[in-house]
Design an enzyme around this catalytic site. Structure first.
Site, mmCIF file in Angstrom:
data_model
loop_
_atom_site.group_PDB
_atom_site.id
_atom_site.type_symbol
_atom_site.label_atom_id
_atom_site.label_comp_id
_atom_site.label_asym_id
_atom_site.label_seq_id
_atom_site.Cartn_x
_atom_site.Cartn_y
_atom_site.Cartn_z
ATOM 1 N N ASN A 13 0.866 -1.180 0.000
ATOM 2 C CA ASN A 13 0.000 0.000 0.000
ATOM 3 C C ASN A 13 0.902 1.229 0.000
ATOM 4 O O ASN A 13 1.504 1.548 1.007
ATOM 5 C CB ASN A 13 -0.883 -0.021 1.266
ATOM 6 C CG ASN A 13 -1.662 1.273 1.448
ATOM 7 O OD1 ASN A 13 -1.811 2.049 0.503
ATOM 8 N ND2 ASN A 13 -2.160 1.505 2.654
ATOM 9 N N TRP A 14 0.977 1.883 -1.156
ATOM 10 C CA TRP A 14 1.903 3.017 -1.280
ATOM 11 C C TRP A 14 1.346 4.292 -0.645
ATOM 12 O O TRP A 14 2.039 5.287 -0.567
ATOM 13 C CB TRP A 14 2.219 3.291 -2.741
ATOM 14 C CG TRP A 14 2.934 2.163 -3.432
ATOM 15 C CD1 TRP A 14 3.354 0.979 -2.881
ATOM 16 C CD2 TRP A 14 3.308 2.109 -4.811
ATOM 17 N NE1 TRP A 14 3.959 0.205 -3.829
ATOM 18 C CE2 TRP A 14 3.951 0.867 -5.023
ATOM 19 C CE3 TRP A 14 3.160 2.974 -5.890
ATOM 20 C CZ2 TRP A 14 4.443 0.480 -6.272
ATOM 21 C CZ3 TRP A 14 3.650 2.601 -7.126
ATOM 22 C CH2 TRP A 14 4.281 1.366 -7.310
ATOM 23 N N LYS A 15 0.088 4.257 -0.267
ATOM 24 C CA LYS A 15 -0.572 5.453 0.303
ATOM 25 C C LYS A 15 -0.391 6.643 -0.662
ATOM 26 O O LYS A 15 -0.371 6.440 -1.860
ATOM 27 C CB LYS A 15 -0.031 5.741 1.695
ATOM 28 C CG LYS A 15 0.004 4.495 2.594
ATOM 29 C CD LYS A 15 0.206 4.842 4.016
ATOM 30 C CE LYS A 15 0.379 3.572 4.824
ATOM 31 N NZ LYS A 15 0.183 3.778 6.234
ATOM 32 N N HIS A 99 -9.373 1.057 4.916
ATOM 33 C CA HIS A 99 -8.094 1.272 5.605
ATOM 34 C C HIS A 99 -8.331 2.231 6.769
ATOM 35 O O HIS A 99 -9.160 3.131 6.693
ATOM 36 C CB HIS A 99 -7.067 1.854 4.630
ATOM 37 C CG HIS A 99 -5.676 1.877 5.196
ATOM 38 N ND1 HIS A 99 -5.259 2.841 6.079
ATOM 39 C CD2 HIS A 99 -4.634 1.027 5.021
ATOM 40 C CE1 HIS A 99 -3.995 2.585 6.420
ATOM 41 N NE2 HIS A 99 -3.592 1.501 5.790
ATOM 42 N N GLU A 101 -6.783 4.688 7.771
ATOM 43 C CA GLU A 101 -6.625 6.118 7.440
ATOM 44 C C GLU A 101 -7.871 6.658 6.740
ATOM 45 O O GLU A 101 -8.205 7.839 6.882
ATOM 46 C CB GLU A 101 -5.352 6.311 6.602
ATOM 47 C CG GLU A 101 -4.106 6.135 7.462
ATOM 48 C CD GLU A 101 -2.881 5.593 6.747
ATOM 49 O OE1 GLU A 101 -2.834 5.623 5.507
ATOM 50 O OE2 GLU A 101 -1.962 5.119 7.455
ATOM 51 N N GLU A 169 -5.175 -4.980 10.662
ATOM 52 C CA GLU A 169 -4.173 -3.934 10.838
ATOM 53 C C GLU A 169 -4.463 -3.172 12.132
ATOM 54 O O GLU A 169 -5.292 -2.236 12.131
ATOM 55 C CB GLU A 169 -4.215 -2.951 9.666
ATOM 56 C CG GLU A 169 -3.900 -3.571 8.329
ATOM 57 C CD GLU A 169 -3.300 -2.555 7.365
ATOM 58 O OE1 GLU A 169 -2.227 -2.815 6.854
ATOM 59 O OE2 GLU A 169 -3.924 -1.492 7.165
ATOM 60 N N GLY A 175 2.652 2.225 10.702
ATOM 61 C CA GLY A 175 3.639 3.294 10.560
ATOM 62 C C GLY A 175 4.366 3.665 11.835
ATOM 63 O O GLY A 175 5.043 4.695 11.887
ATOM 64 N N SER A 215 3.567 -2.181 10.272
ATOM 65 C CA SER A 215 5.022 -2.188 10.502
ATOM 66 C C SER A 215 5.687 -3.508 10.131
ATOM 67 O O SER A 215 6.627 -3.945 10.803
ATOM 68 C CB SER A 215 5.329 -1.813 11.957
ATOM 69 O OG SER A 215 4.912 -0.482 12.215
ATOM 70 N N GLY A 236 2.876 -1.169 4.235
ATOM 71 C CA GLY A 236 2.866 0.247 3.874
ATOM 72 C C GLY A 236 4.270 0.715 3.525
ATOM 73 O O GLY A 236 4.765 0.483 2.423
ATOM 74 N N GLY A 237 4.941 1.344 4.481
ATOM 75 C CA GLY A 237 6.236 1.984 4.235
ATOM 76 C C GLY A 237 7.245 1.110 3.516
ATOM 77 O O GLY A 237 7.901 1.561 2.558
#
Ligand code: PEP
Length: 252
Positions: A13-15, A99, A101, A169, A175, A215, A236-237
């Site tokens: 997930n590149w956000k 998600h 967010e 999640e 993150g 994470s 994610g990251g």
């Protein structure tokens, strides 16, 4: 490409990260995954502006492409929104819905997420529906109950192992570099599987992939992916770096 069931899935997930320059990283991923990985299927979910270009760059490769969100309607006066059909039209095969967010910054509730999940199915996309508790909910001992309620809100008789993945999640792990213990992940995933089985049956629930997200890195992926009832990762990251993303997939 459509992904087969019953293999682990590692989804990136590149956000809100990436411009056309990021196609260099996509090319690295393509080379690294050439011929497919023995360990897992791969999926990247770029921002909507890149779905078409990334799908073209990955055409014929072992890496599928998905969106990060979709609207519940097919079309209409919803400025700035994107329909699931539009993502499919650009080459996406999957879409993330719910998600944390989106739930937090766009006030999406369980009913909205369920409507988006059905929109994804209507468009022929696999929905990756996210659930997870906050830090306060975990500390109060309510994590299992909160997540069970979130999962139940998504379920109906149309859910199958082929058209849906659930990503657990924990909000406090996204993150932050923090992760639950492997035992906590296993306990939650087993509980999610049981919740799904109660609605769609044990055999179908066994086919539905349960991803862990929060994470995940090359250094912790092996341990997390080995936990009971974990069928892959939502990353994610670490999915923004080709070497890290592929290392996570190889750790499955
Ligand atoms: C995510 O946003 O879905 C996620 C899991 O992020 P990270 O891996 O950076 O914690």
């Amino acid at each position: 490409m459509a992904l087969p069931e019953n293999r682990k899935l590692v989804a990136g997930n590149w956000k809100m990260n990436g411009t056309l320059a990021f196609l260099d990283t996509v090319a690295e991923m393509r080379v690294g995954a050439a011929g497919g990985l023995a360990e897992a299927d791969l999926l990247v979910c770029p921002p909507a502006t890149l779905v078409s270009a990334v799908a073209t760059a990955l055409d014929g490769s072992a890496i599928a492409v998905g969106g990060q969100d979709c609207h519940a309607e097919t079309s209409g006066a919803f400025t700035g929104d994107i329909a699931a059909e539009m993502l499919a039209d650009c080459g996406a095969t999957h879409v993330i819905v719910g998600h944390s967010e989106r739930r937090q910054y766009h006030a999406e509730d369980d009913a909205t997420v369920a409507a988006k999940l059905r929109a994804a199915h209507r468009a022929g996309l696999v929905a990756i529906a996210c659930v997870g508790e906050t830090k306060d909910e975990r500390e109060a001992g309510n994590a299992l109950a909160v997540v069970r309620a979130q999962v139940e809100a998504l379920l109906d008789d149309t859910i199958t192992g082929a058209n849906t993945c659930i990503a657990y999640e924990p909000v406090w792990a996204i993150g932050t570099g923090l992760t639950p213990t492997v035992d906590d992940v296993a306990q939650m995933h087993t509980s999610i599987r049981e919740t799904i089985a109660a609605r769609i049956g044990t055999d179908e629930a066994a086919r539905l992939r349960l991803l862990y997200g929060g994470s995940v890195k090359p250094s912790n992926a092996r341990e997390l992916m080995a936990a009971a009832d974990v069928d892959g990762a939502l990353v994610g990251g670490a999915s923004l770096n080709a070497a890290d993303f592929l290392a996570i997939a190889r750790a499955c």
